[in-house]
Design a protein around this motif. Structure first.
Motif, PDB file in Angstrom:
ATOM      1  N   GLU A  58       0.821  -1.209   0.000  1.00  0.00           N
ATOM      2  CA  GLU A  58       0.000   0.000   0.000  1.00  0.00           C
ATOM      3  C   GLU A  58       0.855   1.259   0.000  1.00  0.00           C
ATOM      4  N   TYR A  59       1.970   1.220   0.729  1.00  0.00           N
ATOM      5  CA  TYR A  59       2.831   2.394   0.827  1.00  0.00           C
ATOM      6  C   TYR A  59       4.076   2.271  -0.045  1.00  0.00           C
ATOM      7  N   GLN A  60       4.018   1.332  -0.999  1.00  0.00           N
ATOM      8  CA  GLN A  60       5.047   1.175  -2.038  1.00  0.00           C
ATOM      9  C   GLN A  60       6.447   0.967  -1.457  1.00  0.00           C
ATOM     10  N   LEU A  61       6.508   0.140  -0.426  1.00  0.00           N
ATOM     11  CA  LEU A  61       7.792  -0.263   0.139  1.00  0.00           C
ATOM     12  C   LEU A  61       8.236  -1.583  -0.486  1.00  0.00           C
ATOM     13  N   ILE A  62       9.520  -1.897  -0.349  1.00  0.00           N
ATOM     14  CA  ILE A  62       9.995  -3.216  -0.764  1.00  0.00           C
ATOM     15  C   ILE A  62       9.435  -4.220   0.238  1.00  0.00           C
ATOM     16  N   PRO A  63       8.585  -5.152  -0.200  1.00  0.00           N
ATOM     17  CA  PRO A  63       7.955  -6.086   0.752  1.00  0.00           C
ATOM     18  C   PRO A  63       8.983  -6.975   1.428  1.00  0.00           C
ATOM     19  N   MET A  64       8.680  -7.334   2.666  1.00  0.00           N
ATOM     20  CA  MET A  64       9.597  -8.183   3.416  1.00  0.00           C
ATOM     21  C   MET A  64       9.296  -9.651   3.185  1.00  0.00           C
ATOM     22  N   LYS A  65      10.353 -10.422   3.007  1.00  0.00           N
ATOM     23  CA  LYS A  65      10.251 -11.880   2.969  1.00  0.00           C
ATOM     24  C   LYS A  65      10.786 -12.440   4.274  1.00  0.00           C
ATOM     25  N   VAL A  66      10.011 -13.299   4.906  1.00  0.00           N
ATOM     26  CA  VAL A  66      10.557 -14.060   6.026  1.00  0.00           C
ATOM     27  C   VAL A  66      11.054 -15.369   5.426  1.00  0.00           C
ATOM     28  N   MET A  67      12.364 -15.495   5.282  1.00  0.00           N
ATOM     29  CA  MET A  67      12.942 -16.654   4.609  1.00  0.00           C
ATOM     30  C   MET A  67      12.744 -17.919   5.446  1.00  0.00           C
TER      31      MET A  67
END
Length: 338
Positions: free
Chosen positions: A208-217
């Protein structure tokens, strides 16, 4: 999060953007496939990113993987696609919206439950009508009778916080997404799929806020779960938030490293290709330059028994391939090999 960590994240994000990693062809698609793969892997799926790519794009199922594993990934993909549409319209977060996304997440892997208070289905996104524990010896989650009211409070809190976040405030927005994840999974509204839904909501806010989404590896599962447990047992959400910031920074640094390595390999590959494309006479020129860096083109022509024009033509070809460069003038300069 310390000031040092804040600056570190901002520096990493700046480097990530400056390298143009997100501008690669199909970046959004493959990044999303990676998020899905790792989110389901935390729940026990063994489907790999490559197998998911074939499953999503070609409909090719993976040998040795169960149908349930593959349906889990397909369902989560559908939920993310719906979430991204909703995120672009900045729709309010409501109980009905969360239930609709949960129904997609659990569409083909959810279960039906029969309780004294009635039947419900996780495949329909229904809120649980039974109590659950965090593992066989873990603490009990919120009593199911309190879930609707607590979930309503959660939605009201989240919508109010969303309205306060300023566009471009990267740190506060990430913090809000991590807090929303923790609060939702702590309420544990559903009998199944709470982890996937909490990570989905976290990414929803980041989209929504155009951030790089986080991956929980998947490799970080133990660290991630321990952060949830510690934050819950110590009633300190900052524990979880701090670990999530750290994991995100590490993941971005790893991607930057992999991207830089691939770029270096491309450059090396181009140079190797250029070396194999040179003629025997051009190889001879390279050998002369190795021994005599200040040799003139006239001297090269005499040594190789060809005209100066031929040497100049070969020199231009070697320059174009990035194999040789002249520093200074013809008389006083010298050659450098790349």
């Amino acid at each position: 999060m310390s000031r040092k960590d804040i600056y570190q994240l901002l520096d990493v994000l700046k480097e990530y953007q400056s390298l143009g990693i997100a501008e690669q062809i199909d970046y959004d698609k493959f990044y999303l496939y990676s998020i899905i793969t790792h989110s389901t892997a935390i729940e026990g799926s063994t489907v790999t990113e490559i197998e998911n790519q074939l499953l999503f794009d070609e409909g090719i199922t993976a040998k040795g993987r169960t149908l349930q594993e593959q349906m889990m990934n397909l369902d989560l993909k559908a939920a993310y696609e719906k979430s991204r549409i909703l995120a672009t319209h900045h729709v309010p977060i409501t109980i009905d919206l969360l239930k609709s996304l949960a129904a997609i997440v659990m569409k083909n892997t959810g279960s039906n439950y029969k309780t004294a208070l009635g039947d419900f289905s996780s495949a329909n996104g229904d809120l649980r009508l039974l109590n659950v524990r965090a593992g066989t010896e873990g603490k009990s989650y919120l009593n199911f009778q309190k879930v609707p009211a607590r979930l309503k409070e959660f939605c009201e809190w989240l919508n109010e916080e969303r309205s306060k976040v300023e566009r471009g405030d990267v740190i506060d927005t990430y913090a809000l997404s991590f807090d929303a994840h923790f609060r939702l999974v702590t309420i544990h509204p559903w009998a199944d799929g709470n982890g996937r839904m909490s990570r989905l909501l976290m990414n929803h806010l980041q989209f929504e806020y155009q951030l790089i989404p986080m991956k929980v590896m998947k490799e970080q599962k133990a660290e991630y779960i321990q952060a949830l447990v510690d934050a819950r047992e110590q009633d300190d959400i900052s524990i979880f938030r701090r670990v999530m910031f750290d994991l995100h920074i590490r993941n971005l640094q790893q991607e930057i490293g992999q991207f830089r390595k691939s770029m270096e390999q491309d450059v090396i590959g181009d140079k190797q290709k250029n070396v194999t494309d040179v003629t025997d006479r051009q190889h001879a020129i390279i050998n002369l330059v190795k021994e005599h860096t200040n040799m003139t083109t006239t001297q090269m022509a005499e040594r190789l028994g060809v005209t100066k024009r031929t040497i100049l033509r070969d020199i231009e070809a070697l320059k174009a391939k990035g194999l040789i460069i002249r520093i200074g003038s013809e008389k006083t300069g010298y050659w450098e090999l790349k």
